[in-house]
Design a protein around this motif. Structure first.
Motif, PDB file in Angstrom:
ATOM      1  N   GLN A 184      37.552  42.341  25.024  1.00 21.38           N
ATOM      2  CA  GLN A 184      38.384  42.851  25.507  1.00 21.38           C
ATOM      3  C   GLN A 184      39.376  43.879  24.681  1.00 21.38           C
ATOM      4  O   GLN A 184      40.342  43.375  24.239  1.00 21.38           O
ATOM      5  CB  GLN A 184      39.619  41.921  26.321  1.00 21.38           C
ATOM      6  CG  GLN A 184      38.749  41.257  27.523  1.00 21.38           C
ATOM      7  CD  GLN A 184      39.542  40.393  28.250  1.00 21.38           C
ATOM      8  OE1 GLN A 184      39.352  40.008  29.222  1.00 21.38           O
ATOM      9  NE2 GLN A 184      41.101  40.302  27.835  1.00 21.38           N
ATOM     10  N   PRO A 185      39.005  44.889  24.224  1.00 24.73           N
ATOM     11  CA  PRO A 185      39.614  45.803  23.311  1.00 24.73           C
ATOM     12  C   PRO A 185      41.129  46.006  23.790  1.00 24.73           C
ATOM     13  O   PRO A 185      41.864  46.437  23.021  1.00 24.73           O
ATOM     14  CB  PRO A 185      38.762  46.847  22.968  1.00 24.73           C
ATOM     15  CG  PRO A 185      37.488  46.804  23.915  1.00 24.73           C
ATOM     16  CD  PRO A 185      37.622  45.651  24.661  1.00 24.73           C
ATOM     17  N   ASN A 186      41.079  46.200  25.065  1.00 20.76           N
ATOM     18  CA  ASN A 186      42.691  46.594  25.694  1.00 20.76           C
ATOM     19  C   ASN A 186      43.641  45.342  25.593  1.00 20.76           C
ATOM     20  O   ASN A 186      44.768  45.730  25.701  1.00 20.76           O
ATOM     21  CB  ASN A 186      42.579  47.295  27.003  1.00 20.76           C
ATOM     22  CG  ASN A 186      42.082  48.666  26.764  1.00 20.76           C
ATOM     23  OD1 ASN A 186      41.836  49.375  25.908  1.00 20.76           O
ATOM     24  ND2 ASN A 186      41.223  49.089  27.945  1.00 20.76           N
ATOM     25  N   TYR A 187      43.076  44.291  25.506  1.00 25.97           N
ATOM     26  CA  TYR A 187      43.804  43.203  25.580  1.00 25.97           C
ATOM     27  C   TYR A 187      43.017  42.052  24.614  1.00 25.97           C
ATOM     28  O   TYR A 187      42.498  41.288  25.105  1.00 25.97           O
ATOM     29  CB  TYR A 187      44.157  42.507  26.780  1.00 25.97           C
ATOM     30  CG  TYR A 187      45.207  41.411  26.794  1.00 25.97           C
ATOM     31  CD1 TYR A 187      46.336  41.481  26.571  1.00 25.97           C
ATOM     32  CD2 TYR A 187      44.607  39.888  26.900  1.00 25.97           C
ATOM     33  CE1 TYR A 187      47.244  40.474  26.392  1.00 25.97           C
ATOM     34  CE2 TYR A 187      45.201  38.951  26.920  1.00 25.97           C
ATOM     35  CZ  TYR A 187      46.795  38.969  26.918  1.00 25.97           C
ATOM     36  OH  TYR A 187      47.666  37.906  26.700  1.00 25.97           O
ATOM     37  N   PRO A 188      42.888  42.192  23.236  1.00 25.76           N
ATOM     38  CA  PRO A 188      42.004  41.717  22.503  1.00 25.76           C
ATOM     39  C   PRO A 188      42.167  40.235  22.217  1.00 25.76           C
ATOM     40  O   PRO A 188      43.271  39.648  22.016  1.00 25.76           O
ATOM     41  CB  PRO A 188      42.127  42.378  20.963  1.00 25.76           C
ATOM     42  CG  PRO A 188      43.052  43.655  21.304  1.00 25.76           C
ATOM     43  CD  PRO A 188      43.975  43.281  22.438  1.00 25.76           C
ATOM     44  N   LEU A 189      41.143  39.408  22.425  1.00 26.28           N
ATOM     45  CA  LEU A 189      40.959  38.309  22.720  1.00 26.28           C
ATOM     46  C   LEU A 189      39.781  37.790  21.648  1.00 26.28           C
ATOM     47  O   LEU A 189      38.690  38.350  21.352  1.00 26.28           O
ATOM     48  CB  LEU A 189      40.931  37.386  23.720  1.00 26.28           C
ATOM     49  CG  LEU A 189      42.240  37.762  24.768  1.00 26.28           C
ATOM     50  CD1 LEU A 189      41.717  37.297  26.061  1.00 26.28           C
ATOM     51  CD2 LEU A 189      43.479  36.790  24.284  1.00 26.28           C
ATOM     52  N   TRP A 190      39.718  36.323  21.024  1.00 27.99           N
ATOM     53  CA  TRP A 190      38.713  35.786  20.347  1.00 27.99           C
ATOM     54  C   TRP A 190      38.113  34.428  20.968  1.00 27.99           C
ATOM     55  O   TRP A 190      39.115  33.701  21.219  1.00 27.99           O
ATOM     56  CB  TRP A 190      38.615  35.894  18.761  1.00 27.99           C
ATOM     57  CG  TRP A 190      39.824  35.258  18.540  1.00 27.99           C
ATOM     58  CD1 TRP A 190      40.964  35.666  17.979  1.00 27.99           C
ATOM     59  CD2 TRP A 190      39.559  33.690  18.029  1.00 27.99           C
ATOM     60  NE1 TRP A 190      41.677  34.689  17.588  1.00 27.99           N
ATOM     61  CE2 TRP A 190      40.790  33.412  17.658  1.00 27.99           C
ATOM     62  CE3 TRP A 190      38.665  32.697  18.110  1.00 27.99           C
ATOM     63  CZ2 TRP A 190      41.103  32.004  16.955  1.00 27.99           C
ATOM     64  CZ3 TRP A 190      38.899  31.430  17.869  1.00 27.99           C
ATOM     65  CH2 TRP A 190      40.215  31.157  17.110  1.00 27.99           C
ATOM     66  N   GLU A 191      37.004  34.015  20.801  1.00 31.26           N
ATOM     67  CA  GLU A 191      36.538  32.619  21.122  1.00 31.26           C
ATOM     68  C   GLU A 191      35.621  32.143  20.083  1.00 31.26           C
ATOM     69  O   GLU A 191      34.759  33.087  19.424  1.00 31.26           O
ATOM     70  CB  GLU A 191      36.237  32.263  22.590  1.00 31.26           C
ATOM     71  CG  GLU A 191      37.213  32.567  23.554  1.00 31.26           C
ATOM     72  CD  GLU A 191      36.587  32.095  24.859  1.00 31.26           C
ATOM     73  OE1 GLU A 191      35.745  31.208  25.038  1.00 31.26           O
ATOM     74  OE2 GLU A 191      36.868  32.705  25.921  1.00 31.26           O
ATOM     75  N   VAL A 192      35.490  30.882  19.797  1.00 29.04           N
ATOM     76  CA  VAL A 192      34.513  30.512  18.664  1.00 29.04           C
ATOM     77  C   VAL A 192      33.247  30.488  19.484  1.00 29.04           C
ATOM     78  O   VAL A 192      32.882  29.946  20.786  1.00 29.04           O
ATOM     79  CB  VAL A 192      34.692  29.057  18.302  1.00 29.04           C
ATOM     80  CG1 VAL A 192      33.639  28.500  17.510  1.00 29.04           C
ATOM     81  CG2 VAL A 192      35.867  28.872  17.579  1.00 29.04           C
ATOM     82  N   ALA A 193      32.242  31.215  18.701  1.00 24.30           N
ATOM     83  CA  ALA A 193      30.705  30.790  19.369  1.00 24.30           C
ATOM     84  C   ALA A 193      30.226  29.577  19.249  1.00 24.30           C
ATOM     85  O   ALA A 193      30.460  29.060  18.278  1.00 24.30           O
ATOM     86  CB  ALA A 193      29.560  31.958  18.622  1.00 24.30           C
ATOM     87  N   SER A 194      29.514  29.007  20.409  1.00 28.22           N
ATOM     88  CA  SER A 194      29.103  27.507  20.308  1.00 28.22           C
ATOM     89  C   SER A 194      27.647  27.543  20.403  1.00 28.22           C
ATOM     90  O   SER A 194      26.996  26.586  19.975  1.00 28.22           O
ATOM     91  CB  SER A 194      29.804  26.838  21.447  1.00 28.22           C
ATOM     92  OG  SER A 194      29.423  27.410  22.586  1.00 28.22           O
ATOM     93  N   ALA A 195      26.960  28.628  20.867  1.00 21.19           N
ATOM     94  CA  ALA A 195      25.433  28.742  21.004  1.00 21.19           C
ATOM     95  C   ALA A 195      24.813  29.841  21.346  1.00 21.19           C
ATOM     96  O   ALA A 195      25.509  30.905  21.605  1.00 21.19           O
ATOM     97  CB  ALA A 195      24.949  27.632  22.178  1.00 21.19           C
ATOM     98  N   ILE A 196      23.698  29.816  21.036  1.00 22.54           N
ATOM     99  CA  ILE A 196      22.536  31.204  21.304  1.00 22.54           C
ATOM    100  C   ILE A 196      21.787  30.814  22.447  1.00 22.54           C
ATOM    101  O   ILE A 196      20.927  29.778  22.038  1.00 22.54           O
ATOM    102  CB  ILE A 196      22.137  31.643  20.078  1.00 22.54           C
ATOM    103  CG1 ILE A 196      22.989  31.878  19.034  1.00 22.54           C
ATOM    104  CG2 ILE A 196      21.143  32.687  20.241  1.00 22.54           C
ATOM    105  CD1 ILE A 196      22.160  32.212  17.623  1.00 22.54           C
ATOM    106  N   VAL A 197      21.701  31.530  23.487  1.00 27.07           N
ATOM    107  CA  VAL A 197      20.734  30.936  24.425  1.00 27.07           C
ATOM    108  C   VAL A 197      19.845  32.435  24.744  1.00 27.07           C
ATOM    109  O   VAL A 197      20.383  33.405  25.024  1.00 27.07           O
ATOM    110  CB  VAL A 197      21.641  30.550  25.867  1.00 27.07           C
ATOM    111  CG1 VAL A 197      20.603  30.082  26.934  1.00 27.07           C
ATOM    112  CG2 VAL A 197      22.494  29.497  25.321  1.00 27.07           C
ATOM    113  N   ALA A 198      18.532  31.871  24.772  1.00 27.56           N
ATOM    114  CA  ALA A 198      17.786  33.055  25.549  1.00 27.56           C
ATOM    115  C   ALA A 198      17.736  33.185  27.011  1.00 27.56           C
ATOM    116  O   ALA A 198      17.791  32.321  27.497  1.00 27.56           O
ATOM    117  CB  ALA A 198      16.177  32.915  25.075  1.00 27.56           C
ATOM    118  N   GLY A 199      18.100  34.251  27.512  1.00 26.90           N
ATOM    119  CA  GLY A 199      18.296  34.322  28.877  1.00 26.90           C
ATOM    120  C   GLY A 199      17.785  35.667  29.623  1.00 26.90           C
ATOM    121  O   GLY A 199      16.899  36.409  28.999  1.00 26.90           O
ATOM    122  N   ASN A 200      17.871  35.549  30.792  1.00 28.48           N
ATOM    123  CA  ASN A 200      17.231  36.892  31.758  1.00 28.48           C
ATOM    124  C   ASN A 200      18.454  37.868  32.114  1.00 28.48           C
ATOM    125  O   ASN A 200      19.596  37.765  31.740  1.00 28.48           O
ATOM    126  CB  ASN A 200      16.568  36.484  32.830  1.00 28.48           C
ATOM    127  CG  ASN A 200      17.460  35.554  33.880  1.00 28.48           C
ATOM    128  OD1 ASN A 200      18.685  35.970  34.016  1.00 28.48           O
ATOM    129  ND2 ASN A 200      16.935  34.761  34.666  1.00 28.48           N
TER     130      ASN A 200
END
Length: 103
Positions: free
Chosen positions: A24-40
């Motif tokens: 959200q560059p217009n209302y910048p937020l961050w969260e900690v990455a917790s996992a990497i998931v292969a998806g569709n």
């Protein structure tokens, strides 16, 4: 961005640094990455055992149309999308991440 691009960029950084997702560059937020998931492309993991139509786990409920024409399974290494999931800490990010932080 492709997985190879991400690997190359991460190889240049501190391997002990915490990975965060800025959004959200217009209302910048961050969260900690917790996992990497292969998806569709629907946002579901490729190794998900829950039917996206009927909600059945490890199979289909009676009458589910997918039971007659099941979707093909995709191996994780053949998945076309990779999702970084978030969890845990979060906070406000700086807009400068988008203004001048491009690699």
């Amino acid at each position: 961005m492709k997985v190879q691009d991400l690997i190359e960029q991460l190889a240049e950084l501190n391997p002990d640094a915490e990975v965060r997702l800025a959004y959200q560059p217009n209302y910048p937020l961050w969260e900690v990455a917790s996992a990497i998931v292969a998806g569709n492309d629907d946002g579901a993991p490729v190794n998900d055992t829950e039917c996206q139509v009927c909600g059945g786990m490890d199979g289909h409920e009676h009458g589910c149309p997918e039971r007659l024409d099941p979707s093909p399974r995709v191996d994780e290494v053949e998945a076309e999308f990779v999702y970084l999931t978030s969890g845990g800490s979060s906070g406000y990010a700086s807009k400068a991440l988008w203004d001048g932080g491009a690699w």
